[in-house]
Design an enzyme around this catalytic site. Structure first.
Site, PDB file in Angstrom:
ATOM      1  N   ARG A 199       0.822  -1.226   0.000  1.00  0.00           N
ATOM      2  CA  ARG A 199       0.000   0.000   0.000  1.00  0.00           C
ATOM      3  C   ARG A 199       0.852   1.271   0.000  1.00  0.00           C
ATOM      4  O   ARG A 199       0.505   2.275   0.621  1.00  0.00           O
ATOM      5  CB  ARG A 199      -0.955   0.032   1.209  1.00  0.00           C
ATOM      6  CG  ARG A 199      -1.904  -1.116   1.284  1.00  0.00           C
ATOM      7  CD  ARG A 199      -2.904  -1.155   0.137  1.00  0.00           C
ATOM      8  NE  ARG A 199      -3.674  -2.371   0.215  1.00  0.00           N
ATOM      9  CZ  ARG A 199      -3.337  -3.507  -0.426  1.00  0.00           C
ATOM     10  NH1 ARG A 199      -2.281  -3.543  -1.231  1.00  0.00           N
ATOM     11  NH2 ARG A 199      -4.063  -4.582  -0.299  1.00  0.00           N
ATOM     12  N   SER A 249     -10.436  -0.447   4.060  1.00  0.00           N
ATOM     13  CA  SER A 249      -9.656  -0.751   5.268  1.00  0.00           C
ATOM     14  C   SER A 249      -9.020   0.528   5.791  1.00  0.00           C
ATOM     15  O   SER A 249      -8.322   1.219   5.050  1.00  0.00           O
ATOM     16  CB  SER A 249      -8.558  -1.767   4.953  1.00  0.00           C
ATOM     17  OG  SER A 249      -9.151  -2.993   4.630  1.00  0.00           O
ATOM     18  N   GLU A 319      -3.957   3.241   6.808  1.00  0.00           N
ATOM     19  CA  GLU A 319      -3.776   3.082   5.359  1.00  0.00           C
ATOM     20  C   GLU A 319      -4.371   4.307   4.658  1.00  0.00           C
ATOM     21  O   GLU A 319      -3.900   4.751   3.616  1.00  0.00           O
ATOM     22  CB  GLU A 319      -4.503   1.804   4.902  1.00  0.00           C
ATOM     23  CG  GLU A 319      -4.465   1.593   3.398  1.00  0.00           C
ATOM     24  CD  GLU A 319      -5.103   0.268   2.978  1.00  0.00           C
ATOM     25  OE1 GLU A 319      -4.961  -0.736   3.706  1.00  0.00           O
ATOM     26  OE2 GLU A 319      -5.755   0.256   1.923  1.00  0.00           O
TER      27      GLU A 319
END
Ligand SMILES: Cc1cc2nc3c(=O)[nH]c(=O)nc-3n(C[C@H](O)[C@H](O)[C@H](O)COP(=O)(O)OP(=O)(O)OC[C@H]3O[C@@H](n4cnc5c(N)ncnc54)[C@H](O)[C@@H]3O)c2cc1C
Length: 326
Positions: A199, A249, A319
């Site tokens: 990510r 998320s 994230e």
């Protein structure tokens, strides 16, 4: 310290949006679309946060480069917005220029494959949505991106986040990125020189924007591609909350574990701060039940981090990216 010459940047130091009235962009004859104080919440999947002092919508990469040159010369702060699906915007908004890369920067084209044959090379502009790209590649019989089905981002945002699912990520298909800066289309950076990780993409300078992504894809029967995509979509739908605003998320998975498992183990499913909630369905989704404020989402995220730290000794790292917080 705000750079000289930009009223907007000076106002930023005061944390207000008054600079919108004095933004020098309006007197620069930049040909793209500009607006003042445009609400950002409807442009994000979280549906949270205040307005952008200035919103700029370039219609092509040369216009984007011209915009970056003006902003650099004037010392104006700016950020890029893709589809806003990994972004939490502050309640007071962003006192700078938000550069929205939408459909007008969404061209997809085949390139000569050269030594990459039998793979096909594809050039996709950053504003193209992943959904449009998947439709296009399925129709052309080009496979390898099916794992991205259901991710509501743009191609540029997916490159910056190295978006992934089901054990695969975008970087596995990236051959190069076209990076745009105030100097124009400044460089084409080959995939092997980029530093993709979980990510995350390093190697794009803060003054650069991903203008287009070059991908290498293999030929596959369109029906097989659609079947694989349907399979992934069903798995996604079985495990994630639906019909509720979120940024997917919220936290990254720590090495060797899952953020969702740790949050659930700390007994936090369903925890609420105002209209922000830890999803009862998937503990790593913080959801907006309707009208949540960014402050509520942040307070909830901090409670989650503290509880997981106490329970498991793990520090969860967001994230989600943040816009307008200082
Ligand atoms: C329901 C749901 C499910 C999701 N599932 C997944 C999943 O399975 N896997 C996954 O990886 N993610 C998932 N996400 C998160 C998100 O969709 C991805 O991270 C997506 O790639 C973000 O793209 P975006 O265009 O929305 O980026 P944005 O949210 O607009 O931007 C994200 C960051 O990238 C920067 N940025 C965007 N475009 C550019 C550009 N062209 N150049 C430079 N910087 C840029 C922005 O400034 C910001 O810092 C999910 C989100 C939701 C809401």
């Amino acid at each position: 310290m705000a750079p000289a010459g930009c009223e907007l940047a000076r106002k930023l130091a005061g944390g207000c949006l008054e600079g919108a009235d004095h933004c020098p962009l309006f007197s620069e004859n930049w040909p793209g679309a500009l607006s003042r104080r445009e609400p950002l919440a409807p442009l994000t999947t979280f549906r949270v946060g205040g307005p952008a002092a200035i919103m700029a919508r370039p219609a092509g990469l040369p216009e984007l480069a011209a915009l970056l040159a003006i902003l650099q010369r004037r010392g104006c702060p700016w950020r890029v917005l893709g589809r806003g699906s990994n972004l939490l915007v502050a309640d007071r908004g962003y006192a700078g220029v938000v550069i929205a890369l939408g459909r007008r920067l969404g061209k997809v084209e085949l390139l000569p494959a050269g030594p990459r044959e039998p793979l096909s090379l594809l050039r996709v502009e950053a504003g193209c949505s992943l959904a449009s790209l998947l439709n296009w590649t399925a129709a052309q019989g080009l496979g390898g991106l099916e794992f991205l089905v259901g991710i509501p981002g743009s191609v540029g945002g997916a490159a910056m986040m190295n978006a992934g699912a089901f054990g695969q990520c975008l970087s596995e298909r990236v051959v190069a990125l076209e990076l745009v800066s105030a100097a124009g289309l400044s460089r084409v950076e080959p995939g092997e020189r980029l530093c993709f990780s979980y990510r995350r993409l390093q190697g794009v300078a803060p003054e650069e924007v991903v203008g287009a992504v070059i991908l290498a894809l293999a030929s596959r029967e369109p029906e097989d591609i659609k079947k694989t995509a349907r399979h992934y979509l069903a798995r996604r739908r079985a495990g994630q909350p639906r019909g509720v605003a979120s940024a997917g998320s919220f936290f990254k998975n720590p090495p060797g574990d899952y953020a969702g498992r740790l949050i659930e183990a700390a007994g936090l499913k369903g925890l609420r701060v105002g209209q922000a909630q830890v999803s009862p369905r998937h503990a790593n989704f913080l959801v907006n039940l309707g009208g949540a404020r960014a402050a509520e989402v942040l307070a909830l995220a901090e409670q989650v981090q503290a509880a997981v730290r106490r329970q498991s000794g793990v520090e969860l790292e967001p994230e989600v990216h943040f816009l307008g917080f200082s």
